[in-house]
Design a protein around this motif. Structure first.
Motif, PDB file in Angstrom:
ATOM      1  N   ILE A   1      48.457  22.236  -1.727  1.00 57.95           N
ATOM      2  CA  ILE A   1      49.498  21.361  -2.265  1.00 57.95           C
ATOM      3  C   ILE A   1      48.892  19.982  -2.464  1.00 57.95           C
ATOM      4  O   ILE A   1      47.882  19.642  -1.844  1.00 57.95           O
ATOM      5  CB  ILE A   1      50.756  21.275  -1.355  1.00 57.95           C
ATOM      6  CG1 ILE A   1      50.389  20.844   0.058  1.00 57.95           C
ATOM      7  CG2 ILE A   1      51.517  22.589  -1.353  1.00 57.95           C
ATOM      8  CD1 ILE A   1      51.591  20.632   0.976  1.00 57.95           C
TER       9      ILE A   1
ATOM     10  N   ARG B   1      50.723  14.028  -2.507  1.00 60.05           N
ATOM     11  CA  ARG B   1      52.096  13.513  -2.518  1.00 60.05           C
ATOM     12  C   ARG B   1      52.999  14.420  -1.683  1.00 60.05           C
ATOM     13  O   ARG B   1      53.767  13.967  -0.847  1.00 60.05           O
ATOM     14  CB  ARG B   1      52.652  13.445  -3.951  1.00 60.05           C
ATOM     15  CG  ARG B   1      52.005  12.429  -4.839  1.00 60.05           C
ATOM     16  CD  ARG B   1      52.615  12.459  -6.243  1.00 60.05           C
ATOM     17  NE  ARG B   1      53.832  11.654  -6.280  1.00 60.05           N
ATOM     18  CZ  ARG B   1      55.077  12.110  -6.128  1.00 60.05           C
ATOM     19  NH1 ARG B   1      55.304  13.386  -5.991  1.00 60.05           N
ATOM     20  NH2 ARG B   1      56.097  11.288  -6.145  1.00 60.05           N
ATOM     21  N   THR B   2      52.898  15.712  -1.923  1.00 61.27           N
ATOM     22  CA  THR B   2      53.727  16.678  -1.208  1.00 61.27           C
ATOM     23  C   THR B   2      53.390  16.689   0.277  1.00 61.27           C
ATOM     24  O   THR B   2      54.290  16.731   1.130  1.00 61.27           O
ATOM     25  CB  THR B   2      53.559  18.078  -1.818  1.00 61.27           C
ATOM     26  OG1 THR B   2      53.850  18.004  -3.219  1.00 61.27           O
ATOM     27  CG2 THR B   2      54.464  19.105  -1.160  1.00 61.27           C
ATOM     28  N   LYS B   3      52.105  16.644   0.597  1.00 61.81           N
ATOM     29  CA  LYS B   3      51.689  16.606   2.003  1.00 61.81           C
ATOM     30  C   LYS B   3      52.296  15.405   2.704  1.00 61.81           C
ATOM     31  O   LYS B   3      52.848  15.522   3.807  1.00 61.81           O
ATOM     32  CB  LYS B   3      50.162  16.534   2.107  1.00 61.81           C
ATOM     33  CG  LYS B   3      49.447  17.798   1.703  1.00 61.81           C
ATOM     34  CD  LYS B   3      47.951  17.568   1.693  1.00 61.81           C
ATOM     35  CE  LYS B   3      47.247  18.684   0.970  1.00 61.81           C
ATOM     36  NZ  LYS B   3      45.830  18.416   0.770  1.00 61.81           N
TER      37      LYS B   3
END
Length: 135
Positions: A61, A64-66
């Motif tokens: 991923i 940003r998602t992390k």
């Protein structure tokens, strides 16, 4: 198709971790690990090698998602305000909008409770204030 990727020797893990740390945190994470060198250098190495070298550098991923996932967790977790501030700063560094961070923290009121969400918002306010006053 999922194909696991093995990392090589420990020195590569550290170098790889430092690169990920700098890319994600733009210096705030390095300040944390650096502050540990006198009293807990192994913990600093663990953070760089495992957290950043093995986990946060993975490509499953995007950053940003992390960071949004980490912000959600740290908001829900009691007593993690210092780490939450580091990851709010990192999220901003990797392109997460302040409004997205606030929204994720507000969502935590459902599962973690209003006190956790309020504490998260106060951490976000502090980071955002620092960023607007920084030269």
């Amino acid at each position: 198709m999922f194909q696991p990727k093995a990392h090589s020797a420990a020195s590569d893990r550290f170098r790889h971790g430092l690169a990920a740390l700098e890319q994600i945190s733009a210096g705030s994470g390095k300040a944390v690990t650096g502050s540990l060198m006198e009293t807990a250098p192994d913990l600093s190495r663990f953070i760089v090698e495992f957290c950043y070298g093995d986990i946060l550098s993975r490509s499953g991923i995007d950053n940003r998602t992390k960071e949004l996932a980490i912000i959600a967790l740290l908001t829900a977790k009691t007593g993690a305000a210092p780490q939450l501030k580091v990851h709010i700063s990192a999220a901003l560094n990797v392109g997460v909008a302040a409004s997205e961070i606030i929204e994720v923290i507000q969502q935590m009121a459902i599962y973690a409770g209003f006190p956790a969400a309020l504490n998260g918002i106060f951490s976000a306010q502090a980071v955002l204030a620092e960023q607007t006053t920084a030269p």
